[in-house]
Design a protein around this motif. Structure first.
Motif, PDB file in Angstrom:
ATOM      1  N   TYR A   1      28.216  42.958 -68.093  1.00  0.00           N
ATOM      2  CA  TYR A   1      27.555  42.888 -66.749  1.00  0.00           C
ATOM      3  C   TYR A   1      27.517  44.668 -66.117  1.00  0.00           C
ATOM      4  O   TYR A   1      27.689  45.208 -66.210  1.00  0.00           O
TER       5      TYR A   1
ATOM      6  N   ILE B   1      36.235  44.886 -56.877  1.00  0.00           N
ATOM      7  CA  ILE B   1      35.096  44.737 -57.578  1.00  0.00           C
ATOM      8  C   ILE B   1      34.356  45.982 -56.806  1.00  0.00           C
ATOM      9  O   ILE B   1      33.828  46.795 -57.596  1.00  0.00           O
TER      10      ILE B   1
ATOM     11  N   LEU C   1      37.465  39.942 -64.728  1.00  0.00           N
ATOM     12  CA  LEU C   1      35.224  40.683 -64.901  1.00  0.00           C
ATOM     13  C   LEU C   1      35.076  41.385 -64.711  1.00  0.00           C
ATOM     14  O   LEU C   1      33.939  41.746 -64.949  1.00  0.00           O
ATOM     15  N   LEU C   2      35.750  42.955 -64.202  1.00  0.00           N
ATOM     16  CA  LEU C   2      35.713  44.176 -64.575  1.00  0.00           C
ATOM     17  C   LEU C   2      35.810  44.619 -65.529  1.00  0.00           C
ATOM     18  O   LEU C   2      34.987  45.418 -66.349  1.00  0.00           O
TER      19      LEU C   2
ATOM     20  N   SER D   1      40.295  39.916 -60.363  1.00  0.00           N
ATOM     21  CA  SER D   1      39.106  40.461 -60.284  1.00  0.00           C
ATOM     22  C   SER D   1      39.078  41.373 -61.126  1.00  0.00           C
ATOM     23  O   SER D   1      37.507  42.128 -62.803  1.00  0.00           O
TER      24      SER D   1
ATOM     25  N   GLN E   1      25.452  42.821 -61.024  1.00  0.00           N
ATOM     26  CA  GLN E   1      25.536  41.559 -61.442  1.00  0.00           C
ATOM     27  C   GLN E   1      26.810  41.843 -60.652  1.00  0.00           C
ATOM     28  O   GLN E   1      27.360  40.286 -60.159  1.00  0.00           O
ATOM     29  N   LEU E   2      28.091  42.442 -61.425  1.00  0.00           N
ATOM     30  CA  LEU E   2      28.741  42.137 -60.326  1.00  0.00           C
ATOM     31  C   LEU E   2      29.276  42.854 -58.995  1.00  0.00           C
ATOM     32  O   LEU E   2      30.061  42.360 -58.121  1.00  0.00           O
TER      33      LEU E   2
ATOM     34  N   TYR F   1      32.679  45.114 -67.418  1.00  0.00           N
ATOM     35  CA  TYR F   1      31.656  45.475 -67.117  1.00  0.00           C
ATOM     36  C   TYR F   1      30.814  46.484 -68.196  1.00  0.00           C
ATOM     37  O   TYR F   1      31.667  47.405 -69.226  1.00  0.00           O
TER      38      TYR F   1
END
Length: 257
Positions: free
Chosen positions: A17, A82, A220-221, A217, A21-22, A224
């Motif tokens: 991402y 984020i 997701l990171l 979170s 996007q994040l 990155y």
């Protein structure tokens, strides 16, 4: 699907991402939190009348609305880490730190009235300040850390402690925990694995009363890709924060007419 097409799909998936996007994901998570707080708690259940809250949550329907609000607010708790992570990335890669800090500060100042209206139905509320102030104080902390990075480690600890106390004194959203999170992710920027684990630990403790959900979170990171994304979205995120709160406030006012 052919083998070549499948390989192409998998290769694309591994790109991860971008920062934009994040940020979009974080905006959606924040939207969940604000729907729970500003529309349900401060609208459906509160109705701009404190006495109405007690009556509303005493009913089965009110309890269902309250449950939905709490679920949305728990989901929304994943947004701040984020934003904090990407603020650190922005600080590390910007060519003009002063301009970057100025944009954050302007966003904080512009957003304060919409934040007060949406959360407290008042133009002024000294008891709590919006999240952009926390990010701004966090970035000021990074500037100070950068200035004293050649000195002993204790100086950085004192700097972080001082600015964390300032965030608590000003009663900014996420307060000292937010400043500490930003500072730690900056100081560990050269070890991404340790940075993510440390950030997840701080976020878990900060959201402990909500089951530590903020730590999620960092899943997701982990994906990155280090790229910012399209410059077309540069100012969208600064505008989104105050505008959506104004829309929520006027929506609540109209619904309660």
């Amino acid at each position: 699907m052919s083998r070549n097409a499948k390989l192409k799909f998998n290769k694309r998936r591994l790109r991860g991402y971008s920062g934009n996007q994040l940020k979009m994901i974080a905006c959606l998570l924040m939207l969940c939190d604000h729907i729970g707080c500003m529309l349900i708690e401060n609208g459906v259940l509160y109705g701009q009348n404190p006495a109405y809250w007690t009556l509303a949550i005493a009913t089965p329907e009110g309890q269902r609305w309250l449950f939905l609000a709490r679920v949305l607010r728990i989901i929304g708790r994943m947004a701040f880490p984020i934003f904090a992570f990407l603020a650190v990335e922005g600080f590390c890669h910007t060519s003009n730190v002063k301009a970057y800090l100025s944009r954050i500060l302007i966003c904080a100042l512009v957003s304060e009235i919409p934040f007060n209206l949406a959360c407290y139905h008042s133009f002024s509320y000294p008891g709590y300040q919006n999240t952009c102030f926390t990010i701004f104080i966090g970035l000021l902390t990074l500037c100070a850390i950068k200035m004293c990075q050649k000195r002993q480690f204790i100086f950085s600890i004192l700097v972080v402690s001082g600015f964390s106390a300032l965030a608590q004194l000003l009663k900014t959203d996420y307060g000292a925990e937010g400043v500490i999170l930003i500072s730690v992710m900056y100081m560990l920027r050269n070890d991404n694995t340790l940075r993510l684990w440390a950030g997840a630990a701080i976020s878990f403790l900060e959201s402990f009363r909500m089951g530590g959900v903020s730590a999620l979170s960092f899943v997701l990171l982990r994906f990155y890709n280090g790229k910012r994304g399209s410059r077309a979205f540069k100012y969208f995120f600064y505008l989104f924060y105050p505008l959506h709160m104004l829309i929520f406030y006027f929506g609540v006012v109209y619904a309660n007419r």
